[in-house]
Design an enzyme around this catalytic site. Structure first.
Site, short mmCIF file in Angstrom:
data_model
loop_
_atom_site.label_atom_id
_atom_site.label_comp_id
_atom_site.label_asym_id
_atom_site.label_seq_id
_atom_site.Cartn_x
_atom_site.Cartn_y
_atom_site.Cartn_z
N LYS A 91 0.87 -1.18 0.00
CA LYS A 91 0.00 0.00 0.00
C LYS A 91 0.90 1.22 0.00
O LYS A 91 2.06 1.17 0.44
CB LYS A 91 -0.89 0.02 1.25
CG LYS A 91 -2.17 0.77 1.06
CD LYS A 91 -3.19 -0.04 0.26
CE LYS A 91 -4.50 0.68 0.09
NZ LYS A 91 -5.53 -0.20 -0.47
P1 NAD Z 1 -13.27 7.56 -2.56
O1 NAD Z 1 -12.36 8.64 -2.10
O2 NAD Z 1 -13.62 7.48 -4.01
O3 NAD Z 1 -14.65 7.62 -1.76
C1 NAD Z 1 -14.74 7.67 -0.38
C2 NAD Z 1 -16.13 8.17 -0.04
O4 NAD Z 1 -16.30 8.14 1.38
C3 NAD Z 1 -16.41 9.61 -0.47
O5 NAD Z 1 -17.72 9.70 -0.95
C4 NAD Z 1 -16.27 10.40 0.84
O6 NAD Z 1 -17.01 11.60 0.83
C5 NAD Z 1 -16.85 9.39 1.79
N1 NAD Z 1 -16.50 9.62 3.18
C6 NAD Z 1 -15.33 10.05 3.73
N2 NAD Z 1 -15.45 10.16 5.07
C7 NAD Z 1 -16.71 9.78 5.37
C8 NAD Z 1 -17.44 9.66 6.57
N3 NAD Z 1 -16.87 9.95 7.75
N4 NAD Z 1 -18.72 9.24 6.52
C9 NAD Z 1 -19.30 8.94 5.33
N5 NAD Z 1 -18.66 9.02 4.16
C10 NAD Z 1 -17.38 9.44 4.18
O7 NAD Z 1 -12.62 6.19 -2.04
P2 NAD Z 1 -12.90 4.72 -2.56
O8 NAD Z 1 -11.89 4.38 -3.59
O9 NAD Z 1 -14.34 4.58 -2.85
O10 NAD Z 1 -12.52 3.87 -1.26
C11 NAD Z 1 -13.41 3.72 -0.17
C12 NAD Z 1 -12.93 2.56 0.69
O11 NAD Z 1 -12.89 1.38 -0.09
C13 NAD Z 1 -11.55 2.70 1.29
O12 NAD Z 1 -11.50 2.04 2.55
C14 NAD Z 1 -10.67 1.95 0.32
O13 NAD Z 1 -9.47 1.50 0.92
C15 NAD Z 1 -11.58 0.81 -0.02
N6 NAD Z 1 -11.31 0.13 -1.29
C16 NAD Z 1 -11.23 0.82 -2.47
C17 NAD Z 1 -11.04 0.11 -3.66
C18 NAD Z 1 -11.04 0.79 -5.01
O14 NAD Z 1 -10.97 0.09 -6.00
N7 NAD Z 1 -11.16 2.10 -5.08
C19 NAD Z 1 -10.85 -1.27 -3.62
C20 NAD Z 1 -10.95 -1.94 -2.40
C21 NAD Z 1 -11.19 -1.21 -1.24
#
Ligand code: NAD
Length: 423
Positions: A113
């Site tokens: 990561k």
């Molecule tokens: P992103 O930045 O696109 O979206 C995150 C979302 O969460 C945003 O809408 C943000 O406004 C919201 N958010 C932030 N703080 C918040 C809170 N306190 N309450 C409610 N909403 C809140 O990120 P992402 O890529 O969608 O990733 C989200 C999660 O999924 C992370 O934990 C990431 O590690 C995990 N993840 C992402 C992927 C990927 O392919 N992008 C794959 C596996 C896991």
């Protein structure tokens, strides 16, 4: 980072959570001390402090990390996060989860990561590009298609992956498409990658719905986080017939018992609107969203959201973890006591890394697939992993998280033993 120490006080710290989960699996698998040390330690940890020229000609120094947890099963793989709360411990935990995630879905990767301590929303486009290109340069000594392949995570996207790929290609003097995944399709990205994590959540939720005897067409869903993962999952689930009654982002949460119009919310967000200001539902707090009486709760924002404090109030029948580490070990125990099925992150959100793997394979072969083929292969890999984990959980009489961890840790230990300790 000692395994025993962290276990003493599990909590919302992601590294403590990750080490506690590992300790539980290690105890059950009766691993010896040497194996425990290998698995609880990250193999490589690079910290970089680097200057970026800002638009007003001032210079700011940023801090970033790239951590590789374990390489026994193949090159390291894992996203890059841009967020103000990034820390070395958080990156270590996320790297460790990537090792288990690749192992549980049985793709040939280790875990890594990266992250930069920054709020990307405060940077101009030029500043973001400068920061990305310099960070890519700083970590170029440890990344590459055979060594460590980054991808998007919170706060990063396909445009940022394109800048990283271009920076590394400029250094090496030839196009190095396989150095990152999650790129735009025009430069070696794969069809279906943008939706992959959300699509994987859809497939997993459909499987869990079958096991719980809930027809997906009448299921209710609440999704915390409306980004890459949460918005796509909400959209695909609503297209599959489920009623998505609540979604949230960092500005707040929206509720509509009849089901939200996810299509409209998506456009609203894409056009720069904030969810809180959308007229399509009632404003509720993020805490309220977590405790709604729904069939499926999908936390898809940050880690440490479901804790010992709020777990007793969770009324969902199943929690399908879109985010990494959204449930603390203490909350896990509470949810198990309440009979809530928890589909763990390393399985539920593995769609992203699975399709990243497909992208990397296509890049290495310069041979690209149709979108249907990508989705069909994703379905095959993730549902097989779900079945492996659920049957193992039944056999061993453990939770899905424990079963996923046991399978993953066992595969990594086996690879380590088969390879042997060099020299
Ligand atoms: P992103 O930045 O696109 O979206 C995150 C979302 O969460 C945003 O809408 C943000 O406004 C919201 N958010 C932030 N703080 C918040 C809170 N306190 N309450 C409610 N909403 C809140 O990120 P992402 O890529 O969608 O990733 C989200 C999660 O999924 C992370 O934990 C990431 O590690 C995990 N993840 C992402 C992927 C990927 O392919 N992008 C794959 C596996 C896991």
């Amino acid at each position: 980072m000692a395994l025993g120490k962290a276990a003493a006080e599990p909590g919302a710290n992601p590294l403590e959570t990750a080490l506690t989960q590992l300790r539980l699996a290690a105890d059950r698998l009766q691993l010896d001390e040497g194996d425990r040390q290998i698995l609880s330690t990250c193999k490589r940890e690079l910290t970089v402090h680097f200057p970026v020229q800002m638009d007003d000609r001032s210079t700011r120094v940023f801090t970033g990390y790239r951590v590789q947890h374990n390489l026994a099963r193949g090159p390291a793989k894992g996203g890059i996060r841009y967020h103000p709360s990034v820390s070395l411990d958080e990156v270590r935990a996320l790297a460790m989860w990537m090792t288990w995630k690749s192992a549980v879905v049985n793709i040939p990767y280790g875990g890594a990561k990266g992250g930069v301590i920054v709020d990307p929303k405060t940077l101009s486009r030029t500043e973001l590009e400068n920061l990305t290109r310099r960070y890519a340069t700083e970590i170029s000594i440890v990344i590459g298609p055979n060594e460590d392949i980054p991808a998007p995570d919170m706060g990063t996207d396909s445009r940022i992956m394109a800048w990283i790929m271009d920076t590394i290609s400029m250094h090496r003097g030839y196009t190095e498409a396989g150095v990152v995944t999650g790129k735009p399709v025009s430069i070696g990205g794969t069809l279906g990658r943008m939706e992959a994590t959300g699509r994987g959540l859809l497939y997993i939720t459909q499987e869990a719905a079958r096991d719980l005897d809930i027809p997906i067409e009448s299921a209710t869903v609440a999704v915390q986080g409306f980004g890459n993962v949460g918005a796509v999952a909400a959209w695909l689930l609503s297209r599959a017939g489920a009623r998505v009654v609540a979604v949230s982002d960092s500005s707040g949460a929206l509720y509509n018992g009849k089901g939200l119009d996810i299509d409209a919310l998506w456009h609203h967000k894409r056009d720069g609107g904030s969810l809180r200001l959308s007229p399509s539902g009632d404003q509720i707090s993020n805490e309220d969203l977590l405790t709604l009486p729904v069939d499926f709760l999908i936390p898809a924002a940050l880690e440490g959201q479901i804790t010992a404090q709020n777990a007793p109030r969770i009324k969902a029948r199943a929690v399908v973890e879109g985010a990494n580490g959204p449930t603390t070990p203490e909350a896990d125990a509470v949810l198990a006591g309440q009979g809530v099925l928890v589909v763990p992150d390393i399985l539920a959100n593995a769609g992203g890394v699975i399709v990243s793997y497909f992208e990397w394979v296509q890049d290495l072969q310069f041979f690209f697939w149709e979108e249907d083929e990508v989705n069909e292969r994703l379905h095959r890999v993730i549902t097989r992993a779900y079945r492996d984990v659920t049957s193992f959980a039944q056999e061993e009489k453990v939770s899905l998280r424990e079963a996923a961890m046991l399978l993953a840790v066992r595969r990594v230990v086996e690879a380590t033993k088969v390879r042997g300790i060099y020299p």
